[in-house]
Every structure is written in structure tokens, then in C-alpha cells.
Design a protein around this motif. Structure first.
Motif, PDB file in Angstrom:
ATOM      1  N   SER A 251      -3.092   9.480   3.639  1.00 36.25           N
ATOM      2  CA  SER A 251      -1.954   8.646   3.254  1.00 36.25           C
ATOM      3  C   SER A 251      -1.418   9.173   1.921  1.00 36.25           C
ATOM      4  CB  SER A 251      -2.396   7.194   3.088  1.00 36.25           C
ATOM      5  OG  SER A 251      -3.280   7.080   1.978  1.00 36.25           O
ATOM      6  N   ALA A 252      -0.324   8.587   1.448  1.00 34.90           N
ATOM      7  CA  ALA A 252       0.202   9.000   0.145  1.00 34.90           C
ATOM      8  C   ALA A 252      -0.812   8.688  -0.961  1.00 34.90           C
ATOM      9  CB  ALA A 252       1.522   8.296  -0.127  1.00 34.90           C
TER      10      ALA A 252
ATOM     11  N   ALA B 123       9.619  13.120  -1.194  1.00 34.50           N
ATOM     12  CA  ALA B 123       8.705  14.254  -1.345  1.00 34.50           C
ATOM     13  C   ALA B 123       7.318  13.914  -0.809  1.00 34.50           C
ATOM     14  CB  ALA B 123       8.619  14.657  -2.809  1.00 34.50           C
ATOM     15  N   LEU B 124       6.799  12.755  -1.170  1.00 34.62           N
ATOM     16  CA  LEU B 124       5.463  12.364  -0.720  1.00 34.62           C
ATOM     17  C   LEU B 124       5.433  12.133   0.782  1.00 34.62           C
ATOM     18  CD1 LEU B 124       4.384   9.966  -3.613  1.00 34.62           C
ATOM     19  CD2 LEU B 124       3.694  12.342  -3.243  1.00 34.62           C
ATOM     20  N   ARG B 125       6.485  11.503   1.312  1.00 34.51           N
ATOM     21  CA  ARG B 125       6.544  11.252   2.761  1.00 34.51           C
ATOM     22  C   ARG B 125       6.554  12.552   3.550  1.00 34.51           C
ATOM     23  NH1 ARG B 125      11.967  10.222   4.100  1.00 34.51           N
ATOM     24  NH2 ARG B 125      11.907  12.189   5.263  1.00 34.51           N
ATOM     25  N   ILE B 126       7.340  13.519   3.102  1.00 34.53           N
ATOM     26  CA  ILE B 126       7.418  14.802   3.797  1.00 34.53           C
ATOM     27  C   ILE B 126       6.061  15.492   3.807  1.00 34.53           C
ATOM     28  CG2 ILE B 126       8.366  17.148   3.626  1.00 34.53           C
ATOM     29  CD1 ILE B 126      11.012  15.880   2.731  1.00 34.53           C
ATOM     30  N   GLU B 127       5.363  15.462   2.667  1.00 33.29           N
ATOM     31  CA  GLU B 127       4.053  16.118   2.587  1.00 33.29           C
ATOM     32  C   GLU B 127       3.008  15.389   3.424  1.00 33.29           C
ATOM     33  OE1 GLU B 127       0.889  18.646   1.512  1.00 33.29           O
ATOM     34  OE2 GLU B 127       3.073  18.906   1.513  1.00 33.29           O
ATOM     35  N   VAL B 128       2.960  14.073   3.314  1.00 32.36           N
ATOM     36  CA  VAL B 128       1.964  13.287   4.055  1.00 32.36           C
ATOM     37  C   VAL B 128       2.072  13.529   5.554  1.00 32.36           C
ATOM     38  CG1 VAL B 128       1.377  10.908   4.750  1.00 32.36           C
ATOM     39  CG2 VAL B 128       1.630  11.488   2.328  1.00 32.36           C
TER      40      VAL B 128
ATOM     41  N   PRO C 190       0.827  -1.206   0.000  1.00 33.73           N
ATOM     42  CA  PRO C 190       0.000   0.000   0.000  1.00 33.73           C
ATOM     43  C   PRO C 190       0.860   1.256   0.000  1.00 33.73           C
ATOM     44  CG  PRO C 190      -0.628  -1.518   1.774  1.00 33.73           C
ATOM     45  CD  PRO C 190       0.661  -2.011   1.224  1.00 33.73           C
ATOM     46  N   LEU C 191       0.399   2.271  -0.687  1.00 31.45           N
ATOM     47  CA  LEU C 191       1.106   3.553  -0.725  1.00 31.45           C
ATOM     48  C   LEU C 191       0.617   4.379   0.464  1.00 31.45           C
ATOM     49  CD1 LEU C 191       3.206   4.786  -2.608  1.00 31.45           C
ATOM     50  CD2 LEU C 191       1.351   5.900  -3.845  1.00 31.45           C
ATOM     51  N   ASP C 192       1.218   4.110   1.635  1.00 30.68           N
ATOM     52  CA  ASP C 192       0.733   4.699   2.880  1.00 30.68           C
ATOM     53  C   ASP C 192       1.599   5.885   3.312  1.00 30.68           C
ATOM     54  OD1 ASP C 192       0.014   5.239   5.588  1.00 30.68           O
ATOM     55  OD2 ASP C 192      -0.776   3.229   5.795  1.00 30.68           O
ATOM     56  N   MET C 193       2.764   5.605   3.893  1.00 35.60           N
ATOM     57  CA  MET C 193       3.770   6.602   4.289  1.00 35.60           C
ATOM     58  C   MET C 193       3.400   7.419   5.527  1.00 35.60           C
ATOM     59  SD  MET C 193       5.463   8.145   0.827  1.00 35.60           S
ATOM     60  CE  MET C 193       5.779   7.158  -0.621  1.00 35.60           C
ATOM     61  N   ARG C 194       2.363   7.072   6.247  1.00 30.64           N
ATOM     62  CA  ARG C 194       2.004   7.819   7.450  1.00 30.64           C
ATOM     63  C   ARG C 194       2.853   7.365   8.638  1.00 30.64           C
ATOM     64  NH1 ARG C 194      -4.177   6.416   7.821  1.00 30.64           N
ATOM     65  NH2 ARG C 194      -3.249   4.458   7.098  1.00 30.64           N
ATOM     66  N   MET C 195       3.502   8.302   9.321  1.00 31.77           N
ATOM     67  CA  MET C 195       4.181   7.994  10.575  1.00 31.77           C
ATOM     68  C   MET C 195       3.149   7.658  11.649  1.00 31.77           C
ATOM     69  SD  MET C 195       7.482   8.407  10.117  1.00 31.77           S
ATOM     70  CE  MET C 195       8.682   9.297   9.141  1.00 31.77           C
TER      71      MET C 195
END
Length: 303
Positions: free
Chosen positions: A133-134, A205-210, A121-126
Motif C-alpha cells: 500500500s502507499a 505519484a504514490l498511486r502510480i507507484e503503488v 488509511p493511506l492505501d491507494m491499492r486498486m
């Protein structure tokens, strides 16, 4: 999973030296992660000292150790001042450490969506309870906003083309929901010789924004001014140029532009005194822990 496997703390001896620990003092580890830095700090404290460690990730909090000198704070470090006020230590903290790196566990868990090495899954949430999510970001953000995120936070050279392709897939009924889908689309705009580097740009980039990482870092840095006592130490480990520039400017000037303000008489006014030059890991540490390669430790003392 052992703590070593979960996350190997970068620049550990250097971080402890940077804090100049008073055994009876009050300290903050703003990024608990695998607990390596926190364990070492607590071991340096007497019965009168105390460490407060922050983390917003459920799994990290569940792994927190028990010690009368230690408190785990289940929260984002952007709320540092609120929590230190709650515990009665605002303006009294002797030292703060923030290791801004993502835990190895997050990169190595395919379900978390942080790494392009797996599919999942394209998640990336801490914080797994966060609403965006992403995947949901890419499903709802405009083409212009996606391009802006890729350029600003990843410095990806073909951000506009990739954003256009992502939105085209979405409009065709193929929402980008997995790592594999994003990799396939991104591969059209990536040089084969730079595949890993440029994929890392996209995922960063996506991780920082999410996770709102840059905004959280700004709020955290501002809070350190209220939380630290005069003479208290702030030590921050960065891993990419965006956050390092932010930290460098703040420690130099107390603001994010890096411009030192002067009073009516032209006397410079800065809240910190920087200590030494940025510290990079040794060759021996990089050999033991290749992921520490980009780490940089900056140290300052509150005036």
C-alpha cells in the motif's frame, strides 16, 4: 450506489465512434470500472458479438452485469494477451478501449486512500489483495526512491525535501500511515496558492507507484499488437501527461521512445495508423462531469 455515482464514463459517444463497432465483432474494455463504456459497447453488439472487460478491483467485478455477450475478466489489463489467448481470440480482436482514469468511487471512498479530501488509511491499492500500500511503501522505501517517485510520477517540485521529511518522521517512530499525516507533512513544502494542485501531484505519484501503473500500461500497449487483428482499432483515454506521452509515442511508432524505425531501404515501419487528432471533452461534457476536463482520447488502427 448507482453506476452514475460510481463512475461517469468520459467521452462515451466519441469512444464508441472510435471503435467503429462491428455488431458481430470481438471487443475488449480494458478498464471496466463502473461499466459505463462496457454497457454501451454491449448494446451495440449482436448475438454474435462479444465484449471482454478487465478489472482488478473486487468491488468493480462484483458490480459487473450479466449478458451472454459479455465476460468480466478479474485481472489487470497487463495480462491482456494471456487472457485473449485463453479465450481463443488473440490476433482476432476488432477493437480495444482503455479509459485510464481512476473511478470516482475510488476518489470518493475515504477508506481507499486515493484522495487528499478525506482522512483515512493511506492505501491507494486498486487491487486490495496487493501486498504494498502507499503506507507500506513510505515505511520501507529509501529517501532517494521516495524522492524519485515524487519527481518522476508527480513532477512535484520539492520532491527531495518532502522525501527527507517523510523519512525523518519514520525514523522518529511516526510512520506515515494516514492521509492526514501525509497532508500535514506535505503542507510544509506546498505553496498555499497551489495547495490542491501540488497535493494532487503527491497523491498521483504514490498511486502510480503503488499500482505499477506505468509498467502495466507499457505491458498492455505491447499486448495490443498481438491481440488486435489487422484493421482493428485501439482507443485510449488518458488523464495526465506521463501516460499520454507514453500512449502518443506508442501509437506513433510502436515503441515508447516515439522514434519511428526504418528498414534497410529507409522505409518507415510502424504498426499503427493514428486516426485524427486527440479528442478532448466538450464544454457541455465538462459542465456535466468536471472530472473529465483532463481526458484525452487517442485512436489508432493496426496496420
Amino acid at each position: 450506489m448507482s453506476e452514475q455515482a460510481y463512475h461517469i464514463p468520459a467521452l462515451l459517444p466519441e469512444s464508441l465512434e472510435a471503435l467503429d463497432i462491428n455488431p458481430g465483432g470481438i471487443y475488449v474494455d480494458a478498464t471496466f470500472g463502473g461499466g459505463g463504456h462496457s454497457h454501451a459497447i454491449v448494446e451495440s453488439l449482436s448475438a454474435d458479438g462479444h465484449l471482454y472487460s478487465f478489472d482488478q478491483d473486487d468491488e468493480a467485478v462484483r458490480r459487473a452485469f450479466s449478458d451472454p455477450r459479455f465476460t468480466i475478466v478479474y485481472s489487470n489489463f497487463r495480462f491482456l494477451q494471456n487472457w485473449m489467448t485463453f479465450y481463443g481470440h488473440s490476433g482476432k480482436v476488432d477493437g480495444i478501449l482503455a479509459d485510464l482514469g481512476v473511478s470516482f468511487h475510488h476518489f470518493d471512498d475515504s477508506e481507499r486512500g486515493f484522495s487528499f479530501r478525506f482522512d483515512g488509511p493511506l492505501d491507494m491499492r486498486m487491487n486490495r489483495h496487493a501486498p504494498v500500500s502507499a503506507a507500506t511503501l513510505l515505511a520501507s522505501a529509501s529517501e532517494e526512491r521516495i524522492a524519485e517517485i515524487l519527481a518522476l510520477y508527480g513532477e512535484f517540485p520539492r520532491s527531495r525535501q518532502l522525501a527527507q521529511a517523510i523519512v525523518a518522521e519514520r525514523n522518529a517512530g511516526r510512520a506515515v500511515e494516514t492521509i492526514g499525516q501525509l497532508r500535514e507533512i506535505a503542507s510544509r513544502f506546498i505553496s498555499p496558492k497551489k495547495e490542491k494542485k501540488e497535493l494532487a501531484m503527491v497523491f498521483q505519484a504514490l498511486r502510480i507507484e503503488v499500482n505499477g501503473e506505468m509498467r502495466a500500461l507499457e505491458q498492455f500497449l505491447k499486448a495490443t499488437l498481438a491481440v488486435l487483428r489487422p484493421g482493428g482499432r485501439l482507443a485510449v483515454i488518458t488523464y495526465h501527461s506521463l501516460e499520454d506521452r507514453l500512449v502518443k509515442n506508442f501509437l506513433k511508432s510502436g515503441n515508447f521512445s516515439g522514434k519511428i524505425e526504418k528498414d534497410f531501404f529507409g522505409v518507415a515501419s510502424t504498426p499503427f495508423k493514428t486516426i485524427g487528432k486527440p479528442i478532448a471533452p466538450s464544454e457541455e461534457e465538462i459542465e456535466r462531469n468536471p472530472r473529465s476536463r483532463s481526458a484525452r482520447l487517442r485512436i489508432a488502427q493496426k496496420l
